[in-house]
Design a protein around this motif. Structure first.
Motif, PDB file in Angstrom:
ATOM      1  N   THR A   1       0.843  -1.193   0.000  1.00  0.00           N
ATOM      2  CA  THR A   1       0.000   0.000   0.000  1.00  0.00           C
ATOM      3  C   THR A   1       0.883   1.249   0.000  1.00  0.00           C
ATOM      4  O   THR A   1       1.863   1.325   0.732  1.00  0.00           O
ATOM      5  CB  THR A   1      -0.908   0.020   1.238  1.00  0.00           C
ATOM      6  OG1 THR A   1      -1.575  -1.246   1.340  1.00  0.00           O
ATOM      7  CG2 THR A   1      -1.952   1.129   1.132  1.00  0.00           C
TER       8      THR A   1
ATOM      9  N   ARG B   1       0.516   7.436   0.720  1.00  0.00           N
ATOM     10  CA  ARG B   1      -0.666   8.306   0.729  1.00  0.00           C
ATOM     11  C   ARG B   1      -1.907   7.543   1.165  1.00  0.00           C
ATOM     12  O   ARG B   1      -2.694   8.021   1.991  1.00  0.00           O
ATOM     13  CB  ARG B   1      -0.897   8.905  -0.667  1.00  0.00           C
ATOM     14  CG  ARG B   1      -2.074   9.884  -0.731  1.00  0.00           C
ATOM     15  CD  ARG B   1      -2.232  10.468  -2.112  1.00  0.00           C
ATOM     16  NE  ARG B   1      -2.612   9.456  -3.089  1.00  0.00           N
ATOM     17  CZ  ARG B   1      -2.831   9.707  -4.382  1.00  0.00           C
ATOM     18  NH1 ARG B   1      -2.681  10.944  -4.836  1.00  0.00           N
ATOM     19  NH2 ARG B   1      -3.181   8.744  -5.200  1.00  0.00           N
ATOM     20  N   GLU B   2      -2.072   6.329   0.653  1.00  0.00           N
ATOM     21  CA  GLU B   2      -3.230   5.521   1.034  1.00  0.00           C
ATOM     22  C   GLU B   2      -3.146   5.073   2.485  1.00  0.00           C
ATOM     23  O   GLU B   2      -4.153   5.031   3.191  1.00  0.00           O
ATOM     24  CB  GLU B   2      -3.331   4.307   0.101  1.00  0.00           C
ATOM     25  CG  GLU B   2      -3.692   4.675  -1.334  1.00  0.00           C
ATOM     26  CD  GLU B   2      -3.519   3.517  -2.294  1.00  0.00           C
ATOM     27  OE1 GLU B   2      -2.609   2.687  -2.061  1.00  0.00           O
ATOM     28  OE2 GLU B   2      -4.280   3.430  -3.266  1.00  0.00           O
TER      29      GLU B   2
ATOM     30  N   MET C   1      -6.041   6.047   5.235  1.00  0.00           N
ATOM     31  CA  MET C   1      -6.787   5.024   5.962  1.00  0.00           C
ATOM     32  C   MET C   1      -6.595   5.152   7.473  1.00  0.00           C
ATOM     33  O   MET C   1      -7.542   5.022   8.243  1.00  0.00           O
ATOM     34  CB  MET C   1      -6.367   3.642   5.469  1.00  0.00           C
ATOM     35  CG  MET C   1      -6.756   3.369   4.020  1.00  0.00           C
ATOM     36  SD  MET C   1      -6.099   1.811   3.370  1.00  0.00           S
ATOM     37  CE  MET C   1      -7.112   0.626   4.246  1.00  0.00           C
TER      38      MET C   1
END
Length: 228
Positions: A19, A22-23, A27
Protein backbone atom coordinates in the motif's frame (compact mmCIF):
# COMPACT_ATOMS: atom_id res chain seq x y z
CA UNK A 1 8.61 6.99 -3.14
CA UNK A 2 8.60 3.40 -1.86
CA UNK A 3 8.01 0.64 -4.41
CA UNK A 4 4.63 -1.06 -4.31
CA UNK A 5 5.94 -4.40 -5.60
CA UNK A 6 9.18 -6.34 -5.10
CA UNK A 7 8.83 -8.45 -8.24
CA UNK A 8 6.25 -9.57 -10.76
CA UNK A 9 6.80 -13.15 -9.61
CA UNK A 10 5.77 -12.28 -6.05
CA UNK A 11 2.66 -10.51 -7.33
CA UNK A 12 1.72 -13.59 -9.38
CA UNK A 13 2.49 -16.13 -6.63
CA UNK A 14 1.29 -14.26 -3.54
CA UNK A 15 -0.71 -11.25 -4.74
CA UNK A 16 1.87 -9.07 -2.99
CA UNK A 17 1.28 -5.35 -3.61
CA UNK A 18 2.31 -2.86 -0.93
CA UNK A 19 0.00 0.00 0.00
CA UNK A 20 1.31 3.47 -0.93
CA UNK A 21 2.19 6.02 1.76
CA UNK A 22 -0.67 8.31 0.73
CA UNK A 23 -3.23 5.52 1.03
CA UNK A 24 -1.75 4.36 4.34
CA UNK A 25 -2.11 7.80 5.89
CA UNK A 26 -5.60 8.31 4.48
CA UNK A 27 -6.79 5.02 5.96
CA UNK A 28 -5.13 5.60 9.33
CA UNK A 29 -6.66 9.06 9.53
CA UNK A 30 -10.04 7.33 9.66
CA UNK A 31 -9.02 5.99 13.09
CA UNK A 32 -6.70 8.86 13.97
CA UNK A 33 -7.64 8.87 17.66
CA UNK A 34 -6.64 5.22 18.06
CA UNK A 35 -3.32 5.71 16.26
CA UNK A 36 -2.49 8.37 18.84
CA UNK A 37 -3.32 6.24 21.89
CA UNK A 38 -0.03 4.81 23.08
CA UNK A 39 -1.54 1.58 24.40
CA UNK A 40 -4.08 0.88 21.63
CA UNK A 41 -3.28 -2.40 19.89
CA UNK A 42 -3.10 -2.84 16.12
CA UNK A 43 -2.86 -6.08 14.15
CA UNK A 44 -2.05 -6.04 10.43
CA UNK A 45 -2.89 -9.54 9.06
CA UNK A 46 -0.88 -9.09 5.83
CA UNK A 47 1.75 -6.66 7.04
CA UNK A 48 4.26 -7.01 4.20
CA UNK A 49 7.38 -5.08 5.16
CA UNK A 50 5.40 -2.83 7.48
CA UNK A 51 3.98 0.19 5.65
CA UNK A 52 0.95 0.46 7.96
CA UNK A 53 2.75 -0.59 11.13
CA UNK A 54 5.64 1.82 10.53
CA UNK A 55 3.29 4.79 10.26
CA UNK A 56 1.31 3.70 13.32
CA UNK A 57 4.54 3.47 15.31
CA UNK A 58 5.66 6.91 14.12
CA UNK A 59 2.37 8.43 15.24
CA UNK A 60 2.52 6.73 18.62
CA UNK A 61 6.12 7.80 19.19
CA UNK A 62 5.20 11.39 18.33
CA UNK A 63 2.66 11.28 21.16
CA UNK A 64 5.17 9.70 23.55
CA UNK A 65 7.65 12.44 22.70
CA UNK A 66 5.10 15.21 23.23
CA UNK A 67 4.09 13.83 26.62
CA UNK A 68 7.34 12.52 28.07
CA UNK A 69 10.33 14.13 26.34
CA UNK A 70 11.24 16.01 29.54
CA UNK A 71 11.57 12.74 31.47
CA UNK A 72 13.90 10.31 29.76
CA UNK A 73 12.91 7.30 31.94
CA UNK A 74 9.22 7.92 31.22
CA UNK A 75 9.90 8.43 27.51
CA UNK A 76 11.81 5.17 27.40
CA UNK A 77 9.08 3.21 29.19
CA UNK A 78 6.21 4.50 27.08
CA UNK A 79 8.13 4.20 23.83
CA UNK A 80 8.57 0.49 24.64
CA UNK A 81 4.84 0.26 25.35
CA UNK A 82 4.14 1.85 21.95
CA UNK A 83 6.23 -0.82 20.21
CA UNK A 84 4.60 -3.59 22.23
CA UNK A 85 1.12 -2.60 21.00
CA UNK A 86 1.87 -3.31 17.32
CA UNK A 87 1.35 -6.75 15.74
CA UNK A 88 1.75 -8.15 12.25
CA UNK A 89 1.53 -11.40 10.29
CA UNK A 90 2.91 -12.12 6.84
CA UNK A 91 3.29 -15.23 4.69
CA UNK A 92 6.83 -14.40 3.59
CA UNK A 93 9.73 -14.61 6.00
CA UNK A 94 11.79 -11.90 4.28
CA UNK A 95 8.92 -9.46 4.78
CA UNK A 96 8.71 -10.40 8.46
CA UNK A 97 12.43 -9.86 9.00
CA UNK A 98 12.35 -6.57 7.10
CA UNK A 99 9.32 -5.37 9.05
CA UNK A 100 10.90 -6.23 12.41
CA UNK A 101 14.08 -4.36 11.48
CA UNK A 102 12.17 -1.40 10.07
CA UNK A 103 10.12 -0.96 13.24
CA UNK A 104 13.19 -1.34 15.44
CA UNK A 105 15.06 1.31 13.46
CA UNK A 106 12.15 3.77 13.72
CA UNK A 107 12.01 3.26 17.48
CA UNK A 108 15.79 3.32 17.93
CA UNK A 109 16.27 6.54 15.98
CA UNK A 110 13.75 8.35 18.21
CA UNK A 111 15.11 6.68 21.35
CA UNK A 112 18.64 7.89 20.62
CA UNK A 113 17.41 11.37 19.71
CA UNK A 114 15.52 11.82 22.99
CA UNK A 115 17.62 9.87 25.48
CA UNK A 116 21.04 10.50 23.90
CA UNK A 117 23.80 9.07 26.14
CA UNK A 118 21.24 7.62 28.60
CA UNK A 119 20.14 4.80 26.30
CA UNK A 120 20.35 1.25 27.64
CA UNK A 121 21.51 -1.79 25.63
CA UNK A 122 19.10 -3.93 27.70
CA UNK A 123 16.20 -1.77 26.56
CA UNK A 124 17.27 -2.13 22.92
CA UNK A 125 17.44 -5.90 23.40
CA UNK A 126 13.96 -5.87 24.99
CA UNK A 127 12.47 -4.04 21.99
CA UNK A 128 14.02 -6.54 19.56
CA UNK A 129 12.63 -9.36 21.70
CA UNK A 130 9.14 -7.83 21.69
CA UNK A 131 9.18 -7.36 17.92
CA UNK A 132 10.29 -10.97 17.53
CA UNK A 133 7.09 -12.06 19.28
CA UNK A 134 4.77 -9.46 17.72
CA UNK A 135 5.69 -9.68 14.02
CA UNK A 136 5.34 -13.30 12.91
CA UNK A 137 5.52 -15.43 9.79
CA UNK A 138 2.11 -17.01 9.41
CA UNK A 139 -1.13 -17.34 7.49
CA UNK A 140 -3.80 -15.00 8.85
CA UNK A 141 -6.53 -17.03 7.11
CA UNK A 142 -5.68 -20.39 8.67
CA UNK A 143 -4.15 -18.69 11.76
CA UNK A 144 -1.21 -21.10 11.59
CA UNK A 145 2.51 -20.43 11.50
CA UNK A 146 4.32 -20.75 8.17
CA UNK A 147 7.55 -22.67 7.70
CA UNK A 148 10.59 -21.60 5.66
CA UNK A 149 9.07 -23.13 2.50
CA UNK A 150 6.00 -20.92 2.79
CA UNK A 151 3.65 -23.74 3.86
CA UNK A 152 1.34 -23.80 6.86
CA UNK A 153 2.60 -25.73 9.87
CA UNK A 154 0.46 -27.33 12.56
CA UNK A 155 1.46 -24.65 15.06
CA UNK A 156 -1.06 -21.90 15.81
CA UNK A 157 -0.08 -18.25 15.66
CA UNK A 158 0.60 -17.15 19.22
CA UNK A 159 0.95 -13.51 20.16
CA UNK A 160 2.33 -12.04 23.36
CA UNK A 161 0.31 -9.34 25.12
CA UNK A 162 2.44 -6.83 27.04
CA UNK A 163 0.89 -4.80 29.86
CA UNK A 164 2.51 -2.12 32.01
CA UNK A 165 1.88 -2.69 35.68
CA UNK A 166 3.00 -0.81 38.79
CA UNK A 167 6.09 1.32 38.30
CA UNK A 168 8.36 -0.08 35.60
CA UNK A 169 6.98 -3.61 35.61
CA UNK A 170 5.66 -5.19 32.42
CA UNK A 171 3.79 -8.49 32.26
CA UNK A 172 3.63 -10.84 29.29
CA UNK A 173 0.70 -13.16 28.56
CA UNK A 174 0.55 -15.37 25.45
CA UNK A 175 -2.66 -16.00 23.50
CA UNK A 176 -3.59 -18.08 20.46
CA UNK A 177 -4.82 -15.87 17.62
CA UNK A 178 -7.57 -18.30 16.63
CA UNK A 179 -9.00 -18.22 20.16
CA UNK A 180 -8.85 -14.42 20.26
CA UNK A 181 -10.76 -14.25 16.98
CA UNK A 182 -13.31 -16.75 18.25
CA UNK A 183 -13.99 -14.45 21.19
CA UNK A 184 -14.84 -11.62 18.80
CA UNK A 185 -17.24 -13.63 16.66
CA UNK A 186 -18.91 -16.20 18.93
CA UNK A 187 -21.52 -15.97 21.63
CA UNK A 188 -20.25 -17.41 24.91
CA UNK A 189 -20.73 -21.14 25.35
CA UNK A 190 -20.17 -23.65 28.13
CA UNK A 191 -16.61 -24.29 26.95
CA UNK A 192 -15.73 -20.61 27.36
CA UNK A 193 -17.21 -20.40 30.84
CA UNK A 194 -15.48 -23.60 31.98
CA UNK A 195 -12.09 -22.56 30.64
CA UNK A 196 -11.85 -19.11 32.18
CA UNK A 197 -12.86 -16.85 29.30
CA UNK A 198 -13.79 -13.33 30.39
CA UNK A 199 -15.75 -10.55 28.75
CA UNK A 200 -13.67 -7.44 27.97
CA UNK A 201 -15.65 -4.20 28.13
CA UNK A 202 -13.15 -2.22 26.07
CA UNK A 203 -13.06 -4.56 23.07
CA UNK A 204 -16.61 -5.93 23.55
CA UNK A 205 -15.30 -9.45 23.09
CA UNK A 206 -14.70 -12.63 25.06
CA UNK A 207 -11.03 -13.05 25.95
CA UNK A 208 -9.62 -16.56 26.50
CA UNK A 209 -7.35 -17.48 29.34
CA UNK A 210 -3.70 -17.08 28.29
CA UNK A 211 -1.87 -20.24 27.27
CA UNK A 212 1.22 -18.95 29.09
CA UNK A 213 1.96 -16.26 31.66
CA UNK A 214 5.32 -14.83 32.66
CA UNK A 215 6.48 -13.19 35.84
CA UNK A 216 6.37 -9.37 35.76
CA UNK A 217 9.74 -7.85 34.93
CA UNK A 218 11.15 -4.38 34.43
CA UNK A 219 10.20 -3.38 30.89
CA UNK A 220 13.87 -3.43 29.84
CA UNK A 221 14.22 -7.02 31.06
CA UNK A 222 11.16 -8.74 29.54
CA UNK A 223 13.51 -10.98 27.54
CA UNK A 224 14.50 -12.59 30.85
CA UNK A 225 11.01 -13.27 32.23
CA UNK A 226 10.35 -16.79 33.48
CA UNK A 227 7.26 -18.77 32.50
CA UNK A 228 4.99 -19.10 35.56
Amino acid sequence: MAKQIKSKERVAEHGEVFTSEREVNAMLDLVKHETERIESRFLEPACGNGNFLAEILRRKLDVVKQKYKKSKPEYEKYSVLAVSSIYGVDLLDDNVQECQERLFNIWHKEYKAVCKDETMPDCEEAVRFILGHNILCGNALTMLRVDTEGNDTEEPIIFAQWDLMTGDLMKRRDYRLDELMRGHTNEPDLFMYMNGWKYDEETHAWIPAPIREFEPMNYWEVQNAINL
